[in-house]
Scaffold this motif. Structure first.
Motif, mmCIF file in Angstrom:
data_model
loop_
_atom_site.group_PDB
_atom_site.id
_atom_site.type_symbol
_atom_site.label_atom_id
_atom_site.label_comp_id
_atom_site.label_asym_id
_atom_site.label_seq_id
_atom_site.Cartn_x
_atom_site.Cartn_y
_atom_site.Cartn_z
ATOM 1 N N THR A 155 12.873 5.760 -3.778
ATOM 2 C CA THR A 155 12.037 6.691 -3.021
ATOM 3 C C THR A 155 12.852 7.444 -1.987
ATOM 4 O OG1 THR A 155 9.933 6.924 -1.841
ATOM 5 C CG2 THR A 155 11.321 5.047 -1.225
ATOM 6 N N TYR A 156 12.334 8.608 -1.623
ATOM 7 C CA TYR A 156 12.933 9.407 -0.546
ATOM 8 C C TYR A 156 11.864 10.351 0.002
ATOM 9 C CZ TYR A 156 15.767 12.752 1.998
ATOM 10 O OH TYR A 156 16.278 13.562 2.979
ATOM 11 N N ASN A 157 11.527 10.177 1.263
ATOM 12 C CA ASN A 157 10.627 11.077 2.004
ATOM 13 C C ASN A 157 9.270 11.288 1.331
ATOM 14 O OD1 ASN A 157 12.261 11.481 4.201
ATOM 15 N ND2 ASN A 157 13.064 13.440 3.509
ATOM 16 N N ARG A 158 8.704 10.256 0.784
ATOM 17 C CA ARG A 158 7.378 10.370 0.163
ATOM 18 C C ARG A 158 6.510 9.183 0.563
ATOM 19 N NH1 ARG A 158 7.521 13.631 -5.071
ATOM 20 N NH2 ARG A 158 6.367 11.919 -6.003
ATOM 21 N N ALA A 159 6.497 8.901 1.863
ATOM 22 C CA ALA A 159 5.832 7.714 2.394
ATOM 23 C C ALA A 159 4.375 7.616 1.987
ATOM 24 C CB ALA A 159 5.952 7.674 3.918
ATOM 25 N N ASP A 160 3.628 8.703 2.097
ATOM 26 C CA ASP A 160 2.191 8.639 1.817
ATOM 27 C C ASP A 160 1.918 8.364 0.340
ATOM 28 O OD1 ASP A 160 1.642 9.067 4.509
ATOM 29 O OD2 ASP A 160 1.553 11.242 4.264
ATOM 30 N N LEU A 161 2.678 9.000 -0.546
ATOM 31 C CA LEU A 161 2.514 8.751 -1.979
ATOM 32 C C LEU A 161 2.931 7.324 -2.331
ATOM 33 C CD1 LEU A 161 3.926 12.123 -3.332
ATOM 34 C CD2 LEU A 161 1.535 11.401 -3.322
ATOM 35 N N LEU A 162 4.039 6.874 -1.749
ATOM 36 C CA LEU A 162 4.527 5.520 -1.980
ATOM 37 C C LEU A 162 3.500 4.490 -1.509
ATOM 38 C CD1 LEU A 162 6.897 3.642 -2.819
ATOM 39 C CD2 LEU A 162 7.677 3.812 -0.446
ATOM 40 N N PHE A 163 2.900 4.730 -0.361
ATOM 41 C CA PHE A 163 1.903 3.808 0.182
ATOM 42 C C PHE A 163 0.762 3.606 -0.812
ATOM 43 C CE2 PHE A 163 -2.013 2.939 2.524
ATOM 44 C CZ PHE A 163 -1.653 1.796 3.217
ATOM 45 N N VAL A 164 0.228 4.707 -1.331
ATOM 46 C CA VAL A 164 -0.897 4.623 -2.267
ATOM 47 C C VAL A 164 -0.482 3.899 -3.543
ATOM 48 C CG1 VAL A 164 -2.460 5.977 -3.722
ATOM 49 C CG2 VAL A 164 -2.058 6.661 -1.345
ATOM 50 N N SER A 165 0.632 4.289 -4.133
ATOM 51 C CA SER A 165 1.026 3.681 -5.412
ATOM 52 C C SER A 165 1.383 2.206 -5.249
ATOM 53 C CB SER A 165 2.169 4.458 -6.063
ATOM 54 O OG SER A 165 3.335 4.410 -5.277
ATOM 55 N N LEU A 166 2.062 1.844 -4.166
ATOM 56 C CA LEU A 166 2.400 0.436 -3.954
ATOM 57 C C LEU A 166 1.162 -0.422 -3.711
ATOM 58 C CD1 LEU A 166 5.648 0.214 -1.779
ATOM 59 C CD2 LEU A 166 5.288 -0.619 -4.097
ATOM 60 N N ARG A 167 0.215 0.092 -2.944
ATOM 61 C CA ARG A 167 -1.012 -0.670 -2.682
ATOM 62 C C ARG A 167 -1.759 -0.933 -3.996
ATOM 63 N NH1 ARG A 167 -1.743 -3.032 2.077
ATOM 64 N NH2 ARG A 167 -3.788 -3.474 1.253
ATOM 65 N N ILE A 168 -1.897 0.103 -4.803
ATOM 66 C CA ILE A 168 -2.583 -0.070 -6.089
ATOM 67 C C ILE A 168 -1.858 -1.105 -6.944
ATOM 68 C CG2 ILE A 168 -3.095 1.086 -8.284
ATOM 69 C CD1 ILE A 168 -3.667 3.627 -6.571
ATOM 70 N N LEU A 169 -0.547 -0.987 -7.031
ATOM 71 C CA LEU A 169 0.252 -1.902 -7.838
ATOM 72 C C LEU A 169 0.165 -3.339 -7.321
ATOM 73 C CD1 LEU A 169 2.395 -2.539 -9.994
ATOM 74 C CD2 LEU A 169 4.120 -1.788 -8.344
#
Length: 173
Positions: free
Chosen positions: A10-24
């Protein structure tokens, strides 16, 4: 040890990463696979709040493995770092915005356990097994051309250059 590690650069995509990691991670926990399928994230010295997002998620899901690079290593360096975090026989590379169906991950681990393919290519269609002799068949026994992400040849070349895979992609120099 997990049979499969999900590796997310990842790089500079905190909000997208947050959503995808939570779902996973919530899906893995709900299915009882929180500790049997590893999840690894390499942060390429993001300048947004990625570090805080990862710390927050790791507090709730201690099995998450993550590393923050001191400096931006480029795509290849970050890819290599996330692969090094894996503690399993197999890895699944995902984008930091990919939302994954956990039941499909469980199916993937079943295929890995039962058939031990050399490479399993996945897209939005059913997974396709690839052996040393080439494309074998899909999980549904269909043979077809497999569309891949435009950066996949670059990622595979990085692994080949490091001596971790013997690579030939037809039509790619």
């Amino acid at each position: 040890m997990a049979n499969l590690s999900i590796c997310i650069p990842t790089y500079n995509r905190a909000d997208l990463l947050f959503v995808s990691l939570r779902i996973l991670l919530e899906g893995l926990r709900a299915e009882g696979h929180e500790n049997s399928i590893g999840v690894c994230v390499s942060d390429n010295a993001s300048e947004d709040h990625t570090e805080q997002v990862l710390a927050e998620i790791a507090a709730e899901f201690p099995a998450l493995r993550y590393r923050r690079n001191d400096r931006n290593l480029g795509f290849g360096g970050n890819l290599w770092n996330v692969i090094e975090l894996a503690q399993s026989d197999h890895i699944l590379l995902l984008g930091d915005d990919d939302e994954v169906d956990v039941t499909r991950l469980i199916e993937i681990t079943s295929v890995l356990d039962a058939e031990e393919p050399d490479l399993l290519l996945l897209n939005s269609e059913p997974g396709h097994r690839v052996s040393a002799s080439g494309i074998d068949a899909s999980l549904h026994r269909r043979t077809e051309k497999i569309p891949i992400h435009p950066r996949m040849p670059e990622a595979l070349r990085i692994l080949a250059d490091a001596g971790h895979v013997d690579l030939h992609i037809e039509g790619v120099a």
